[in-house]
Design a protein around this motif. Structure first.
Motif, mmCIF file in Angstrom:
data_model
loop_
_atom_site.group_PDB
_atom_site.id
_atom_site.type_symbol
_atom_site.label_atom_id
_atom_site.label_comp_id
_atom_site.label_asym_id
_atom_site.label_seq_id
_atom_site.Cartn_x
_atom_site.Cartn_y
_atom_site.Cartn_z
ATOM 1 N N ILE A 1 14.683 17.287 1.183
ATOM 2 C CA ILE A 1 14.020 16.172 0.496
ATOM 3 C C ILE A 1 12.565 16.014 0.899
ATOM 4 N N PHE A 2 12.226 16.399 2.115
ATOM 5 C CA PHE A 2 10.825 16.312 2.518
ATOM 6 C C PHE A 2 10.102 17.644 2.342
ATOM 7 N N GLY A 3 10.796 18.580 1.707
ATOM 8 C CA GLY A 3 10.151 19.870 1.443
ATOM 9 C C GLY A 3 9.937 20.697 2.689
ATOM 10 N N HIS B 1 1.855 21.177 3.654
ATOM 11 C CA HIS B 1 2.400 19.858 3.446
ATOM 12 C C HIS B 1 1.706 18.850 4.352
ATOM 13 N N ARG C 1 -2.205 15.018 4.288
ATOM 14 C CA ARG C 1 -1.858 13.712 4.838
ATOM 15 C C ARG C 1 -2.892 13.288 5.870
ATOM 16 N N PRO D 1 2.341 4.922 0.528
ATOM 17 C CA PRO D 1 2.079 5.989 1.494
ATOM 18 C C PRO D 1 1.202 7.054 0.830
ATOM 19 N N SER D 2 0.615 7.915 1.649
ATOM 20 C CA SER D 2 -0.266 8.925 1.074
ATOM 21 C C SER D 2 0.520 9.756 0.071
ATOM 22 N N LEU D 3 -0.175 10.157 -0.973
ATOM 23 C CA LEU D 3 0.532 10.777 -2.090
ATOM 24 C C LEU D 3 1.202 12.098 -1.756
ATOM 25 N N PRO D 4 0.620 12.951 -0.909
ATOM 26 C CA PRO D 4 1.363 14.169 -0.556
ATOM 27 C C PRO D 4 2.694 13.853 0.145
ATOM 28 N N THR D 5 2.730 12.765 0.910
ATOM 29 C CA THR D 5 3.985 12.375 1.572
ATOM 30 C C THR D 5 5.026 12.005 0.536
ATOM 31 N N ASN E 1 -8.337 12.100 -4.119
ATOM 32 C CA ASN E 1 -7.879 11.247 -3.020
ATOM 33 C C ASN E 1 -8.204 9.791 -3.317
ATOM 34 N N PHE F 1 10.241 4.110 3.251
ATOM 35 C CA PHE F 1 8.917 4.270 3.837
ATOM 36 C C PHE F 1 8.512 2.954 4.497
ATOM 37 N N GLY F 2 7.954 3.044 5.660
ATOM 38 C CA GLY F 2 7.338 1.864 6.263
ATOM 39 C C GLY F 2 5.948 1.729 5.657
ATOM 40 N N LEU G 1 0.866 -1.176 0.000
ATOM 41 C CA LEU G 1 0.000 0.000 0.000
ATOM 42 C C LEU G 1 0.901 1.224 0.000
ATOM 43 N N HIS H 1 -6.724 5.410 -2.453
ATOM 44 C CA HIS H 1 -5.660 4.499 -2.061
ATOM 45 C C HIS H 1 -4.956 3.984 -3.296
ATOM 46 N N PRO I 1 8.869 8.382 6.920
ATOM 47 C CA PRO I 1 9.941 7.933 6.036
ATOM 48 C C PRO I 1 11.304 8.486 6.449
ATOM 49 N N THR I 2 12.340 7.731 6.119
ATOM 50 C CA THR I 2 13.687 8.229 6.357
ATOM 51 C C THR I 2 14.420 8.270 5.023
ATOM 52 N N SER J 1 6.890 15.241 -2.323
ATOM 53 C CA SER J 1 8.088 16.049 -2.108
ATOM 54 C C SER J 1 9.375 15.241 -2.315
ATOM 55 N N PRO J 2 9.524 14.072 -1.693
ATOM 56 C CA PRO J 2 10.749 13.306 -1.939
ATOM 57 C C PRO J 2 10.913 12.926 -3.411
ATOM 58 N N ASP K 1 -3.361 4.170 8.085
ATOM 59 C CA ASP K 1 -2.003 4.425 8.540
ATOM 60 C C ASP K 1 -1.930 4.705 10.032
ATOM 61 N N ILE L 1 -6.115 11.929 4.087
ATOM 62 C CA ILE L 1 -6.152 10.728 3.263
ATOM 63 C C ILE L 1 -5.827 9.477 4.034
ATOM 64 N N LYS M 1 2.508 -1.099 4.298
ATOM 65 C CA LYS M 1 1.798 -2.341 4.594
ATOM 66 C C LYS M 1 1.839 -3.240 3.382
ATOM 67 N N ARG N 1 1.607 4.791 12.229
ATOM 68 C CA ARG N 1 2.214 6.083 11.963
ATOM 69 C C ARG N 1 2.162 7.031 13.149
#
Lengths: 305, 345
Positions: free
Chosen positions: B109-111, B123, B127, A169-173, A262, A217-218, A167, A264, B178-179, A176-177, B135, B130, A220, B139
């Motif tokens: 990187i994470f803005g 930002h 999250r 991660p949420s798309l806004p997360t 929005n 990313f962690g 699954l 999944h 995330p890292t 940016s990366p 999560d 959604i 599921k 999380r």
């Protein structure tokens, strides 16, 4: 060739077309007796993404009637923007009529029509006014009907079973990366294992080898069915192993940009073959409002993975 | 010469490790000098120094003091008696070069490395809408909601194992999120090749300290086509001296270009000019394209100190926001030094 249906779920249809419109100007829509397919081929966008989606007729339409000489299938080329425009117009009209709940007896009729030798998909919204009279709003969307022979030349890409399904991660997360990574390199490695713990890695190596970045990313792990669960229990399957696919970074950015809606996303990785993204519009699950399937092919890469 | 990332022969202790919970202040310091991509990094006991140069005429230095980090550990790789005796703690031991823009991209990187807090808020919002239902469990820890205020930024751990090793960054927004692991290739630096613009602090012709906004407004108004920028300084006129009808301005900036010239005078007002030291009338010119390189740092800085020695070497120090408590015990600054144009030419 006859085709008419009532669009029952205008918002979902609208959302689907919003996503498609972001990806490509033109798409192929194929109406079958039980499903509607939306196809975007990779030749029209440089990022190499293909979309092959099947949406159950019952989730969008009712009173669906279709007839044609080619097994009751009708395929058409359509401009995404004009279809979206029609659907948005109808959605707005429904919202402002104040009886959007469906009590007012308004219906959205979609039918195949012909005007001056031009094939059209005609949308008509009929709403009762306060005085009891009916008023209607119609949109004509130009289409190009495709022959069955043309459709046989268009084939869905063949894929092996996915090595891992996660699954996203949420798309806004992610956005940016991914945008930063894209600035560093044109090739993005997407990797994931089965786990647990399940992790998704996005990796790049700078174009001039000046930097290596790995974002973890962690996530599921998604199990499809019981059988899969048993397979996973089998000792043969290495749960730690990372399955990787190198893709054009731009295509992932493009996919993320499609996401004004929005929903999944389940990512399937076929090791060194492709990345498949299942985008659920509405709720996830068997009775999902709609699933859009994005194929992103692997780059040919002989290097070590 | 890109360095090898072979981990087999890793030295016992990295040359330096540093960590902080918010990279914004570090990023601001680095962005200030990002006009040139290749930066020399010097590590020492007191922190890190990033240097860039432009056209053998101008240098930019960001001083990243160790207290900007939550933790900072420096291990001299080949600590010898002779080296420890040279000068003070500023003695730079291990210079290496990196691509500065790459480092900044990695930090952001994470803005969330920008100094404006607005972008952070945007930002975060989507999250929460959604991914929550699925999560939530892994999380958001029970304490997370207390930490989601304005403290949210990118946390970082940086380490450098020594010559030939990459600069490694580990970045995370939160402990459960995330890292990102970045390995930035380092290059050997040639200390001989570095430009040092010396300013004779004993022989200062002009020194001005003013709020950055006063200088920023002046410089950002100027047309980019300007070629030459001249600073004029005149000793403050005595208030009882009324003989002159038009007293010469205290501090003037003159910009000249193809399409004319612009003059900006600063009045002798403590509101504007905090400190002004000038014994004799002085004028020195610089290339505008060089001075305009300082705008990025000037934009976010609080105060500016400008000094010019009698030979015209210009030093501009910008006091940068440090995120520390109000008291000004620790200051972060970016310094630019520039060689003057020869007016006789």
């Amino acid at each position: 060739m006859r085709f008419r249906a009532c669009v029952e779920n205008v918002p979902t249809f609208c959302k689907i077309m919003q996503v498609i419109d972001r990806l490509q100007k033109k798409c192929i829509i194929q109406f079958k007796p039980d499903v509607m397919r939306i196809i975007c081929l990779s030749d029209a966008n440089e990022a190499g993404i293909q979309v092959w989606s099947e949406i159950k007729v019952s989730t969008l339409f009712n009173e669906y009637r279709i007839q044609s000489n080619a097994d009751n299938i009708i395929s058409m080329n359509i401009a995404s923007a004009s279809l979206l425009h029609a659907l948005q117009g109808i959605q707005n009209a429904l919202a402002t009529s104040g009886t959007g709940s469906g009590l007012g007896g308004e219906e959205v009729l979609m039918k195949l029509a012909k005007k001056n030798d031009q094939a059209l998909l005609n949308f008509a919204l009929t709403t009762p006014t306060r005085t009891g009279r009916l008023q209607s709003l119609t949109y004509d969307v130009r289409i190009e009907v495709l022959r069955a022979l043309d459709m046989t030349k268009i084939n869905e890409p063949l894929c092996p079973d996915a090595d891992t399904l996660v699954l996203l991660p949420s798309l806004p997360t992610l956005r940016s990366p991914v945008e930063r990574l894209r600035a560093l390199s044109s090739t993005l490695f997407v990797r994931a294992n089965i786990g647990p713990p399940t992790k998704l890695l996005l990796e790049v190596t700078g174009d001039e080898n000046e930097v290596k970045v790995k974002v973890e990313f962690g996530v599921k792990y998604v199990q499809i069915n019981r059988q899969e669960e048993e397979d996973a229990e089998a000792p043969g399957k290495d749960k730690e192993r990372l399955y990787s696919v190198p893709i054009v970074a731009k295509s992932f950015v493009k996919f993320l940009n499609c996401h004004i809606v929005n929903g999944h996303v389940i990512a399937a990785i076929c090791h060194r073959h492709c990345l498949i993204l299942y985008f659920y519009i509405g709720s996830a699950g068997a009775d999902a409002g709609g699933v859009l399937t994005f194929y992103i092919p692997s780059l040919v890469d002989d290097g070590p993975m | 010469m890109p360095s090898a990332t072979n981990a087999s022969a890793e030295p016992a202790k990295p040359v330096f490790t540093a960590s902080c919970h918010d990279v914004r202040y570090l990023t601001a310091l680095l962005r200030g000098i990002s006009f040139s991509n290749r930066a020399t990094v010097m590590a020492h006991e007191g922190g890190l120094r990033f240097s860039v140069e432009e056209a053998r005429t101008m240098t930019g230095d960001s001083y990243v003091h160790s207290w900007i980090f939550d933790e900072y550990e420096y291990n001299d790789p080949d600590f010898t008696q002779s080296q420890s005796q040279t000068q003070s703690s500023q003695a730079t031991v291990v210079p290496f070069e990196i691509r500065l823009n790459t480092l900044i991209e990695c930090l952001n990187i994470f803005g969330t490395a920008g100094l404006s807090s607005g972008s952070k808020q945007q930002h975060k919002k989507p999250r929460n809408n959604i991914g929550d239902d699925d999560d939530d469990s892994d999380r958001d820890g029970p304490l997370d909601k207390f930490f989601q205020g304005n403290t949210k930024g990118t946390g970082m751990r940086m380490s450098y194992a020594g010559a030939g090793y990459p600069l490694t960054l580990i970045l995370a927004e939160s402990s459960s999120g995330p890292t990102a692991t970045c390995e930035i290739t380092t290059f050997d630096s040639d200390p001989e090749d570095r430009l040092e613009v010396e300013i004779d602090n004993e022989d200062i012709a002009l020194k001005v300290i003013l709020k950055s906004s006063w200088l920023r407004d002046a410089l950002s108004e100027l047309d980019p086509s300007c070629e030459k920028l001249t600073f004029f300084g005149n000793p403050p006129s005595q208030s009882n001296n009324t003989s002159r009808s038009t007293p010469s301005p205290l501090f003037r900036i003159l910009a000249e270009g193809m399409f004319g010239s612009t003059e900006m005078d600063y009045p002798n007002d403590r509101e504007v000019v905090e400190t002004f030291i000038c014994q004799e009338p002085a004028r020195f010119s610089y290339r505008f394209s060089h001075i305009s390189k300082t705008l990025k740092a000037l934009q976010v800085s609080i105060k500016t100190s400008l000094r010019i020695d009698s030979k015209g070497a210009l030093g501009m120090q910008f006091l940068m926001p440090s995120g520390q408590a109000k008291e000004d015990d620790g200051t972060l600054f970016v310094e630019f030094r520039c060689i003057p144009l020869d007016d006789r030419l």
